[in-house]
Design a protein around this motif. Structure first.
Motif, mmCIF file in Angstrom:
data_model
loop_
_atom_site.group_PDB
_atom_site.id
_atom_site.type_symbol
_atom_site.label_atom_id
_atom_site.label_comp_id
_atom_site.label_asym_id
_atom_site.label_seq_id
_atom_site.Cartn_x
_atom_site.Cartn_y
_atom_site.Cartn_z
ATOM 1 N N ALA B 234 0.796 -1.320 0.229
ATOM 2 C CA ALA B 234 0.440 -0.093 0.064
ATOM 3 C C ALA B 234 0.230 1.068 0.161
ATOM 4 C CB ALA B 234 -0.831 -0.123 0.882
ATOM 5 N N ALA B 235 2.350 1.127 0.813
ATOM 6 C CA ALA B 235 3.203 2.413 0.481
ATOM 7 C C ALA B 235 3.463 2.855 -0.744
ATOM 8 C CB ALA B 235 4.119 2.665 2.035
ATOM 9 N N ILE B 236 3.853 2.035 -1.235
ATOM 10 C CA ILE B 236 4.214 2.052 -3.213
ATOM 11 C C ILE B 236 3.594 2.196 -3.769
ATOM 12 C CG2 ILE B 236 5.213 0.753 -4.191
ATOM 13 C CD1 ILE B 236 6.798 -1.244 -2.404
ATOM 14 N N ALA B 237 2.018 1.576 -3.203
ATOM 15 C CA ALA B 237 1.034 2.347 -4.440
ATOM 16 C C ALA B 237 1.374 4.066 -4.130
ATOM 17 C CB ALA B 237 -0.054 1.277 -4.333
ATOM 18 N N VAL B 238 0.691 4.192 -2.515
ATOM 19 C CA VAL B 238 0.439 5.743 -2.874
ATOM 20 C C VAL B 238 1.565 6.470 -3.179
ATOM 21 C CG1 VAL B 238 -0.448 7.132 -0.840
ATOM 22 C CG2 VAL B 238 -1.446 5.020 -0.486
ATOM 23 N N MET B 239 2.661 5.877 -2.809
ATOM 24 C CA MET B 239 4.020 6.816 -3.387
ATOM 25 C C MET B 239 3.983 6.816 -5.040
ATOM 26 S SD MET B 239 7.860 5.938 -3.190
ATOM 27 C CE MET B 239 8.407 4.307 -4.289
ATOM 28 N N ARG B 240 3.782 5.683 -5.268
ATOM 29 C CA ARG B 240 3.435 6.001 -7.243
ATOM 30 C C ARG B 240 2.773 6.952 -7.541
ATOM 31 N NH1 ARG B 240 9.117 5.014 -7.801
ATOM 32 N NH2 ARG B 240 9.458 3.106 -7.731
ATOM 33 N N SER B 241 1.244 6.795 -6.960
ATOM 34 C CA SER B 241 0.637 7.780 -7.755
ATOM 35 C C SER B 241 0.025 8.872 -6.837
ATOM 36 C CB SER B 241 -1.099 7.144 -6.412
ATOM 37 O OG SER B 241 -0.873 7.622 -5.396
ATOM 38 N N VAL B 242 1.100 9.314 -6.348
ATOM 39 C CA VAL B 242 1.673 10.866 -5.622
ATOM 40 C C VAL B 242 2.715 11.535 -6.546
ATOM 41 C CG1 VAL B 242 2.403 12.638 -3.864
ATOM 42 C CG2 VAL B 242 0.980 10.625 -3.272
ATOM 43 N N GLU B 243 3.753 9.983 -6.497
ATOM 44 C CA GLU B 243 4.850 11.204 -7.395
ATOM 45 C C GLU B 243 4.620 10.816 -9.346
ATOM 46 O OE1 GLU B 243 7.328 7.554 -8.332
ATOM 47 O OE2 GLU B 243 8.789 8.786 -8.547
ATOM 48 N N ALA B 244 3.078 10.555 -9.099
ATOM 49 C CA ALA B 244 2.715 10.522 -10.949
ATOM 50 C C ALA B 244 1.675 11.518 -10.766
ATOM 51 C CB ALA B 244 2.740 9.570 -11.399
ATOM 52 N N ALA B 245 1.556 11.974 -9.751
ATOM 53 C CA ALA B 245 -0.029 12.991 -9.616
ATOM 54 C C ALA B 245 0.589 14.521 -10.524
ATOM 55 C CB ALA B 245 -0.279 13.311 -8.468
ATOM 56 N N PRO B 246 -0.259 15.516 -11.159
ATOM 57 C CA PRO B 246 0.766 16.005 -11.464
ATOM 58 C C PRO B 246 0.250 17.431 -10.868
ATOM 59 C CG PRO B 246 -1.513 15.467 -13.071
ATOM 60 C CD PRO B 246 -1.542 14.600 -12.469
ATOM 61 N N GLY B 247 1.380 18.683 -11.640
ATOM 62 C CA GLY B 247 1.442 19.630 -10.533
ATOM 63 C C GLY B 247 1.913 19.521 -9.267
ATOM 64 N N ALA B 248 2.347 18.320 -8.808
ATOM 65 C CA ALA B 248 3.522 18.012 -7.976
ATOM 66 C C ALA B 248 4.317 17.347 -7.624
ATOM 67 C CB ALA B 248 2.521 17.222 -6.766
ATOM 68 N N SER B 249 5.626 17.804 -7.572
ATOM 69 C CA SER B 249 7.016 16.838 -7.345
ATOM 70 C C SER B 249 7.213 16.350 -6.342
ATOM 71 C CB SER B 249 7.514 17.476 -7.615
ATOM 72 O OG SER B 249 8.636 17.242 -7.850
ATOM 73 N N LEU B 250 7.079 14.966 -6.315
ATOM 74 C CA LEU B 250 7.347 14.574 -5.072
ATOM 75 C C LEU B 250 8.840 14.390 -4.342
ATOM 76 C CD1 LEU B 250 6.425 11.975 -3.021
ATOM 77 C CD2 LEU B 250 7.584 10.745 -4.505
ATOM 78 N N ALA B 251 9.037 15.033 -3.282
ATOM 79 C CA ALA B 251 10.363 15.495 -2.430
ATOM 80 C C ALA B 251 10.828 14.600 -1.505
ATOM 81 C CB ALA B 251 10.064 16.879 -2.371
ATOM 82 N N ALA B 252 9.881 14.068 -0.693
ATOM 83 C CA ALA B 252 10.708 13.084 0.336
ATOM 84 C C ALA B 252 9.220 11.772 0.223
ATOM 85 C CB ALA B 252 10.615 13.546 1.479
ATOM 86 N N ALA B 253 9.922 10.614 0.784
ATOM 87 C CA ALA B 253 8.693 9.799 0.593
ATOM 88 C C ALA B 253 10.009 8.517 1.428
ATOM 89 C CB ALA B 253 8.644 9.089 -0.541
ATOM 90 N N GLU B 254 9.492 9.191 2.692
ATOM 91 C CA GLU B 254 10.011 8.430 4.056
ATOM 92 C C GLU B 254 9.432 7.893 5.108
ATOM 93 O OE1 GLU B 254 13.250 9.720 3.481
ATOM 94 O OE2 GLU B 254 12.708 9.978 5.284
ATOM 95 N N LEU B 255 10.464 6.330 5.017
ATOM 96 C CA LEU B 255 9.086 5.109 5.315
ATOM 97 C C LEU B 255 9.098 4.628 7.186
ATOM 98 C CD1 LEU B 255 7.393 2.175 4.007
ATOM 99 C CD2 LEU B 255 9.408 1.382 4.511
#
Lengths: 467, 467
Positions: B234-255
């Motif tokens: 679930a963590a990986i799926a959420v990270m990937r979806s946020v990463e691919a969201a237009p208008g936002a750039s993923l800057a951290a995904a701390e587990l």
């Protein structure tokens, strides 16, 4: 028929390792495509190992027999790094051409060294992934060769050069050993970073047989424009504004001098471009974005703003895929070599805040040296990497060493590089010795001797044993 | 008063190079902050060169005298890479703390090796630029130390580790020479890539005295959320979806593992978190974007979608800067070491598609080995890099070597690394020998001996002379 240069004993040993199928002899070599350098196939014997173990055994055999061995990938190198002499052995990676695995979730691919960039990209496209390195020779350049030369190309400014793309390597060594560091993770600090030595060493320390690459997601729809600009400062300003535009991601910023565009468009008969206003520079911009069209809108609006600000002389927006391809043909074709053959190529990097200064000075230095010299430029603006062709009314091929110091003057002080992405090969060896200085050269020689104590590996390339 | 371990002749020679001001002796050393390892200040003598020339002379002196010399930056290393023994000389970079130049247009900075990350970021912020590497120890970690350990941290998944950020280096060598490769361009292939050897070699080959860094633009406004998740998938799926969201750039995904969150929130008294549902994992997400608020909207909408899809147990959106800081305190604090002191730390990378498998297997292996062992996890999800603390009811510090094989089992086969970003130091030396194998260790030793023939540089760290 084997050439007389190769002792029968050596041929027998080679056949024992590779089988007859793993060898090309005499005419079988000569009939191949020599690639970018006519000297690539001067050696009359080619070993074609099927895996790292065979490659390592061939290297150990050559090290023992004192036979020079030249690794070859796509033979598309521009600096003579794969050129051979009679009596040497070509070690071709052409049989090691398997894409072994692609892992979409962790975004990595493992390939044999002989896989071409285009073949790998074909395998990756359905997964929405790309290597993140692109270059004109994509159809022939192999991943092994790209790693060995630390290839850069069009996208280095955002995804790095091959060094940044490589996660793991397998390398055959002259000792007959195999260095196996096939990590698939980015964070991997397991002792001295040995694999880094092979990236960019142009086959002088070992033969790369397998590569693990870090992949990046494909950026989405691509939109292209050619901006025609009055100055380099204008080109930089336009690039930075497009780069910062929301909704668009800059994917390419290819610089061309006005004379390159004019000559190439005329030579290729590209009507779209023969009509445009003469400009100091053209900047081929590509942005990517989602399906919303926001990226294209952003690109066009930044160009409109640049035009209002007087930064733009003219602008070409391709109306279809064919027109877009034509813009890239102009960038990647090298008409100047057909129209004025016998020119000299240089490949330098300059921090982009100093690039205008460097080019102005270069023009002055060239004119002072010889008023008959002309120069043409293409390059990757965001990296400050420019490829210069210098030519004259007659071929000047033999004047490379004479012109090199003029091109390289001041580069070190500017924080630039005389050798950006095409490698040292044979061509820049003398310049490297001046650049690295006595201490630097001595260090390189000791590192070389550590991995290749009998100096058989890609002999004469990059660094020589010295006097 | 000088310790008796140092011969007067050696002290005189050192004083001649550095002056009394360039030395700390006895108590002057002992009174300093030892940093993360109490052994860092066991040596009674510290050299504080003012530049590369002084550093190189000190190294040559030590090489000649057979005195071990240990380079120190911020003394924040976690693997014992800066620890010392009586009779050794500490070489501190603390006087070399100048940000020499920042070039906003070509996005590079030149700093002396003793500059801390926080100081450099302070200098860069007004220019809208950042190093692109961030880590918990930002206040004390120096750029030299970060290069020497190839530091990774929070942003490596998008900007790479220090290796990707370094354009140029200046390195003092045991021969008394200085390797000067102060390129400010990304594309620079000037012969064998010597500088690469020093990145990640933990001060065993030379002392980094100056660094040229490639910078990146600051990403814009930051928005943070903590997602609480039922599983790693679930963590990986959420990270990937946020990463691919237009208008936002993923800057951290701390587990973080659920037990880390619960323990740390309780220990720090963070009410925001003591109330949330127990979860297998927490994922601290940061996105950046422009002023439009699109990034925050994208983050929240992806979290809402994840919730609908049953991927989310709970979610914390900080209402102000203080609440956001608290979420980071939970990530960066290491309460488990206070509550259950004497645990063991490991730092591994696993391709993220195999991470769930690895963690499940690890849990099983630990339970089988000793039912009393507990484990806590924090890490950088996008890089598959997890930091594990393993502890028990009583301190188990002396059980490092016993537990290490359990943690490292299967990692190589998965394409992971037993040593992600904290370095080998003293701690992982034995594990490195197993990991690299006889051939790998032999190669590392020959490279080490090339740069440090008397084995005085950071003795006992990473790789030893062997038997």
């Amino acid at each position: 028929m084997p050439s007389p240069e190769y002792p029968q004993e050596f041929l027998d040993a080679l056949t024992a390792i590779l089988g007859r199928r793993g060898l090309r002899i005499g005419e079988e070599v000569a009939l191949l495509d020599p690639g970018t350098n006519p000297g690539n196939l001067r050696a009359g014997l080619m070993a074609r190992p099927a895996d790292a173990a065979e490659a390592a055994r061939v290297l150990a055999l050559c090290a023992g027999a004192g036979v020079g061995v030249v690794p070859q990938g796509g033979r598309t190198g521009l600096a003579g790094g794969a050129s051979t002499r009679p009596g040497e052995l070509i070690l071709s990676l052409d049989r090691m051409d398997r894409v072994e695995s692609v892992d979409a979730s962790s975004r990595s691919a493992t390939v044999q060294a002989g896989v071409t960039l285009a073949r790998l990209e074909e395998a990756l496209a359905p997964l929405g992934l790309t290597v993140g390195v692109d270059l004109g020779a994509r159809g022939s350049a192999t991943l092994g060769g790209m790693v060995a030369t630390n290839a850069g190309g069009i996208e280095a400014f955002r995804y790095g050069t091959m060094r940044e793309r490589v996660l793991g390597l397998e390398v055959a060594l002259c000792s007959g050993e195999i260095l196996t560091e096939l990590s698939r993770v980015r964070k991997d600090n397991a002792g001295l970073p040995l694999r880094q030595l092979f990236i960019g060493s142009e086959g002088t320390l070992g033969v790369i047989t397998r590569v693990v690459l870090s992949l990046v997601p494909i950026g989405g729809t691509r939109h292209t424009a050619l901006a025609l600009l009055p100055s380099l400062d204008a080109a930089i300003a336009v690039m930075r504004s497009v780069e910062a535009a929301p909704g668009a991601s800059l994917a390419a910023a290819e610089l061309m001098s006005g004379n390159h565009i004019a000559l190439t468009a005329r030579s290729l008969g590209i009507a779209q471009l023969t009509a445009v206003a003469p400009a100091a520079f053209g900047l081929l911009l590509v942005v990517t974005g989602d399906q919303s069209g926001a990226a294209q809108a952003a690109l066009e609006s930044e160009l409109a703003r640049a035009s209002e600000a007087g930064l733009l002389l003219d602008c070409v927006l391709p109306k279809n895929a064919a027109e877009e391809r034509d813009l890239w043909r102009v960038r990647e074709d090298w008409a100047v070599d057909r129209v004025h053959p016998g020119g000299l190529w240089y490949d330098v990097s300059v921090p982009i805040d100093r690039l205008a200064l460097y080019l102005t000075d270069l023009e002055r230095r060239l004119a002072r040296h010889d008023g008959g010299l002309a120069h043409y430029l293409v390059g990757h603006l965001a990296d400050g990497n420019v490829h210069l062709t210098i030519n004259a009314a007659v071929p000047i091929t033999e004047r490379y060493a004479e012109v090199a110091p003029i091109v390289y003057a001041g580069l070190k002080e500017l924080g630039g590089s005389f050798s950006a992405e095409h490698g040292i090969g044979l061509e820049k060896r003398a310049s490297l010795e001046r650049w690295a200085g006595e201490g630097g050269v001595r260090l390189m020689r000791t590192v070389k001797a550590l991995f290749d104590p009998t100096w058989v590996l890609n002999p004469g390339k990059v660094i020589t044993r010295g006097s």
